[in-house]
Design a protein around this motif. Sequence first.
Motif, PDB file in Angstrom:
ATOM      1  N   LEU A 108       0.882  -1.136   0.246  1.00  3.21           N
ATOM      2  CA  LEU A 108       0.085   0.103  -0.004  1.00  3.21           C
ATOM      3  C   LEU A 108       0.811   1.073  -0.101  1.00  3.21           C
ATOM      4  CD1 LEU A 108      -2.899   1.649   0.293  1.00  3.21           C
ATOM      5  CD2 LEU A 108      -2.466   1.147   2.800  1.00  3.21           C
ATOM      6  N   LEU A 109       1.873   1.171   1.002  1.00  5.69           N
ATOM      7  CA  LEU A 109       2.657   2.579   0.841  1.00  5.69           C
ATOM      8  C   LEU A 109       3.701   2.989  -0.109  1.00  5.69           C
ATOM      9  CD1 LEU A 109       3.345   2.463   4.742  1.00  5.69           C
ATOM     10  CD2 LEU A 109       1.602   3.634   3.385  1.00  5.69           C
ATOM     11  N   ILE A 110       4.123   2.016  -0.908  1.00  2.00           N
ATOM     12  CA  ILE A 110       4.853   1.793  -1.946  1.00  2.00           C
ATOM     13  C   ILE A 110       3.655   2.352  -3.183  1.00  2.00           C
ATOM     14  CG2 ILE A 110       6.234   0.500  -3.831  1.00  2.00           C
ATOM     15  CD1 ILE A 110       7.530  -1.170  -1.700  1.00  2.00           C
ATOM     16  N   ARG A 111       2.840   1.873  -3.477  1.00  4.53           N
ATOM     17  CA  ARG A 111       2.042   2.096  -4.345  1.00  4.53           C
ATOM     18  C   ARG A 111       1.500   3.827  -4.141  1.00  4.53           C
ATOM     19  NH1 ARG A 111      -0.001  -1.945  -7.877  1.00  4.53           N
ATOM     20  NH2 ARG A 111       1.766  -3.258  -8.501  1.00  4.53           N
ATOM     21  N   ILE A 150      14.695   7.107  -7.956  1.00  2.47           N
ATOM     22  CA  ILE A 150      15.500   7.467  -7.226  1.00  2.47           C
ATOM     23  C   ILE A 150      14.970   7.936  -5.750  1.00  2.47           C
ATOM     24  CG2 ILE A 150      16.799   9.785  -7.217  1.00  2.47           C
ATOM     25  CD1 ILE A 150      16.395   9.833 -10.308  1.00  2.47           C
ATOM     26  N   ALA A 151      13.940   8.291  -5.645  1.00  2.00           N
ATOM     27  CA  ALA A 151      13.364   8.639  -4.381  1.00  2.00           C
ATOM     28  C   ALA A 151      13.233   7.401  -3.491  1.00  2.00           C
ATOM     29  CB  ALA A 151      11.969   9.639  -4.721  1.00  2.00           C
ATOM     30  N   GLY A 152      12.887   6.497  -3.887  1.00  2.00           N
ATOM     31  CA  GLY A 152      12.722   5.349  -3.349  1.00  2.00           C
ATOM     32  C   GLY A 152      14.124   4.662  -2.617  1.00  2.00           C
ATOM     33  N   TYR A 180      26.069  -8.924  -1.683  1.00  2.00           N
ATOM     34  CA  TYR A 180      24.604  -9.428  -1.761  1.00  2.00           C
ATOM     35  C   TYR A 180      23.626  -8.247  -2.000  1.00  2.00           C
ATOM     36  CZ  TYR A 180      20.601 -12.644  -0.883  1.00  2.00           C
ATOM     37  OH  TYR A 180      19.623 -13.147  -1.094  1.00  2.00           O
ATOM     38  N   LEU A 181      23.945  -7.241  -1.084  1.00  2.00           N
ATOM     39  CA  LEU A 181      22.716  -6.071  -1.279  1.00  2.00           C
ATOM     40  C   LEU A 181      23.035  -5.663  -2.460  1.00  2.00           C
ATOM     41  CD1 LEU A 181      20.673  -4.335  -0.058  1.00  2.00           C
ATOM     42  CD2 LEU A 181      22.696  -2.910   1.145  1.00  2.00           C
ATOM     43  N   GLN A 182      24.153  -5.298  -3.060  1.00  2.00           N
ATOM     44  CA  GLN A 182      24.334  -4.682  -4.402  1.00  2.00           C
ATOM     45  C   GLN A 182      23.794  -5.224  -5.555  1.00  2.00           C
ATOM     46  OE1 GLN A 182      28.102  -3.227  -5.343  1.00  2.00           O
ATOM     47  NE2 GLN A 182      27.692  -2.096  -6.960  1.00  2.00           N
ATOM     48  N   ALA A 183      23.942  -6.826  -5.493  1.00  2.00           N
ATOM     49  CA  ALA A 183      23.219  -7.922  -6.294  1.00  2.00           C
ATOM     50  C   ALA A 183      21.598  -7.560  -6.283  1.00  2.00           C
ATOM     51  CB  ALA A 183      23.864  -9.172  -6.204  1.00  2.00           C
ATOM     52  N   LEU A 184      21.304  -7.386  -5.296  1.00  3.38           N
ATOM     53  CA  LEU A 184      19.841  -7.304  -5.129  1.00  3.38           C
ATOM     54  C   LEU A 184      19.263  -6.120  -5.985  1.00  3.38           C
ATOM     55  CD1 LEU A 184      18.942  -8.314  -1.300  1.00  3.38           C
ATOM     56  CD2 LEU A 184      18.481  -9.540  -3.558  1.00  3.38           C
ATOM     57  N   LEU A 185      20.154  -4.931  -5.783  1.00  4.20           N
ATOM     58  CA  LEU A 185      19.882  -3.737  -6.492  1.00  4.20           C
ATOM     59  C   LEU A 185      19.775  -3.731  -7.879  1.00  4.20           C
ATOM     60  CD1 LEU A 185      19.579  -3.111  -3.385  1.00  4.20           C
ATOM     61  CD2 LEU A 185      20.277  -0.843  -3.855  1.00  4.20           C
ATOM     62  N   MET A 186      20.800  -4.425  -8.410  1.00  8.80           N
ATOM     63  CA  MET A 186      21.039  -4.771  -9.478  1.00  8.80           C
ATOM     64  C   MET A 186      20.322  -5.474 -10.447  1.00  8.80           C
ATOM     65  SD  MET A 186      23.649  -2.698 -10.463  1.00  8.80           S
ATOM     66  CE  MET A 186      25.084  -1.970 -10.287  1.00  8.80           C
ATOM     67  N   ASP A 187      19.487  -6.295  -9.769  1.00 10.50           N
ATOM     68  CA  ASP A 187      18.627  -7.205 -10.139  1.00 10.50           C
ATOM     69  C   ASP A 187      17.369  -6.510 -10.843  1.00 10.50           C
ATOM     70  OD1 ASP A 187      17.836 -10.460  -9.971  1.00 10.50           O
ATOM     71  OD2 ASP A 187      15.994  -9.290 -10.191  1.00 10.50           O
ATOM     72  N   PRO A 188      17.200  -6.969 -12.041  1.00  8.92           N
ATOM     73  CA  PRO A 188      15.826  -6.450 -12.973  1.00  8.92           C
ATOM     74  C   PRO A 188      14.600  -6.082 -12.009  1.00  8.92           C
ATOM     75  CG  PRO A 188      16.882  -7.787 -14.343  1.00  8.92           C
ATOM     76  CD  PRO A 188      17.289  -8.138 -12.968  1.00  8.92           C
ATOM     77  N   VAL A 189      14.304  -6.847 -11.084  1.00 10.21           N
ATOM     78  CA  VAL A 189      13.228  -6.681 -10.546  1.00 10.21           C
ATOM     79  C   VAL A 189      13.127  -5.510  -9.488  1.00 10.21           C
ATOM     80  CG1 VAL A 189      12.317  -9.102 -10.879  1.00 10.21           C
ATOM     81  CG2 VAL A 189      13.479  -8.276  -8.602  1.00 10.21           C
ATOM     82  N   TYR A 190      14.238  -4.946  -9.180  1.00 10.53           N
ATOM     83  CA  TYR A 190      14.189  -3.946  -8.171  1.00 10.53           C
ATOM     84  C   TYR A 190      13.783  -2.761  -9.071  1.00 10.53           C
ATOM     85  CZ  TYR A 190      16.360   0.147  -5.076  1.00 10.53           C
ATOM     86  OH  TYR A 190      16.347   1.015  -4.447  1.00 10.53           O
ATOM     87  N   GLN A 191      13.400  -2.830 -10.348  1.00 18.43           N
ATOM     88  CA  GLN A 191      12.881  -1.509 -10.788  1.00 18.43           C
ATOM     89  C   GLN A 191      11.331  -1.470 -10.836  1.00 18.43           C
ATOM     90  OE1 GLN A 191      15.086   0.335 -12.072  1.00 18.43           O
ATOM     91  NE2 GLN A 191      16.683  -1.032 -11.493  1.00 18.43           N
ATOM     92  N   LEU A 192      10.794  -2.676 -10.422  1.00 15.54           N
ATOM     93  CA  LEU A 192       9.310  -2.686 -10.324  1.00 15.54           C
ATOM     94  C   LEU A 192       8.690  -2.583  -8.942  1.00 15.54           C
ATOM     95  CD1 LEU A 192       9.247  -6.500 -12.145  1.00 15.54           C
ATOM     96  CD2 LEU A 192       8.950  -4.083 -13.339  1.00 15.54           C
ATOM     97  N   LYS A 193       7.372  -2.327  -9.136  1.00 18.11           N
ATOM     98  CA  LYS A 193       6.761  -2.090  -7.676  1.00 18.11           C
ATOM     99  C   LYS A 193       5.638  -2.749  -7.824  1.00 18.11           C
ATOM    100  CE  LYS A 193       4.812   2.160  -9.576  1.00 18.11           C
ATOM    101  NZ  LYS A 193       4.472   3.567  -9.601  1.00 18.11           N
TER     102      LYS A 193
END
Length: 528
Positions: free
Chosen positions: A62-65, A365-367, A515-528
């Motif tokens: 809810l809060l992300i959307r 960016i803001a997220g 590990y954290l950087q790999a998560l942020l590099m993963d394409p699904v980080y662009q989704l919400k």
Amino acid sequence: MPVSSERLAVAGAAATALASMQAAAQSTTPAHHAQRHRAASAPVAADQTDTDLLDADDATHLLIRTGFAPSPADVAPYVGLTKAAAVERVLSTARTDAVTPLPTWTNDTPLTRAERNALTQDQRRDEQRKRSQDYDDLRAWWMREILTTPSPLTERMTLFWHNHFTSGQDKVPEPQLMAQQNTLLRRHALGSFAAMLHDVAKDPAMLLYLDGASNRKGKPNENFAREVMELFTLGEGQYTQRDVSEAARAYTGWGVDPDTWRFDWRVQQHDDGIKTVLGHAGPFDGDAVLDILLGQTQTAQFVSAKLWREFVSDTPDPAQLDSVASHFRSSGYDIKAALRALLVAPAFWDERNRGVLVSSPVEFIAGTVRRFDVTYSSTAQFARTSASLGENLFYPPNVKGWPGGATWINSSTLLARKQFVEQLFRATETARPHMGGAMTKAAASGATSAASGAAKAPVRPMPASMHFDLDGWLGRYGLTAGTVPGLSAQLQMQHAVLPLAPVDAIAAGSSAESYLQALLMDPVYQLK
């Protein structure tokens, strides 16, 4: 953390930038998050909307959307609430004004016609340079408000209306006018759509952008009349060319005073004859035509569909959309009523509609900055990055605004997004103090480039201008940068930053930082 083949297709399209992510938003196979408690395949029944209590995943969704990346402290008050109560909490806490003071120059009146005519060629060039710098200053100001606001929904909706009632720097030379329009959109962002429509129609920036200021009797300009029907109220194919021509006559006489830069009603330039618009005939003026448009059931349907695509999915459910539009129309165009109906709809909570929307550059960016408690000395860098990713605030690409959705992702922008993540991980050593409040004009001007170049500028590392306390963030999971997270910590980190399972395999034994950087590099980080 299993993931469906359809969602793999979504992330794969983003990773290679070769296919549209739009199709993935229509996926009908549910995905499962590793820490979700409910079966994702169980749809939310309409009569369960007020009885099911939110868990942390629901609250985060809810809060992300409705905002940007929420912190655990933001999520906690929503856990255990009913969906209706949670939605009401989001709506009731929304602001109507910014917490960040506008730059002081926005109070200055632009040059009068006589002053403009008296400028030398060199002075005109200097004045143009100053206006460009002021626009950059304004972008930095809005980005600061987005990053610091206690009311994320307000800024999300102000952005939404900025892209609905489109105006921009290319045709609005004075940045003070765009600052005034931004304030207008924020004031109405969660209020009355009808009142906002009437106010925007007379807004000087809008009149200049859609050539309404030159609309006069005998020579009506049809630009505003067409766009108010196609883009603001009815949508394509819902009117005729005659409707446009007749409506344009009604708007004659609306203009902008060349000295005060305010709305100017020029009665001698108004066509007071009989017009026929959408089957209604009379000596209409512009406000009367707007009321005719508001009287069409299609207006509530069109705006509700745009809200659906902003908050739920790219493909509205016809029956549920009709319900939202009905609430919107019966409320007299109360935007909160439309959002309330939308956010309690079963489709909003359906697992199949989670992780299917692409984050816009501003959201990305803001997220990221909010999620990782990044400190910074200037927000101009974030405004520039957003422009390089395709969303240059106050400078939409055309009258239709940013198309959004899958168009945010291509080979160039995906690479630039990953470069921003790399920049974040380089900004872990030297901290600069976070400057609260509005940026000074000088600071913004010195940190930014002209808007025409900003949209093409590459993302460049600026580690000294922002700081990410990596160990502080990892400390929440009992980790430091050099440690190797166990399975539990890995899942918790995935859960904190990704909307669904990562697509790219992460090497076993990776350090917590890697590990954290790999998560942020993963394409699904662009989704919400």
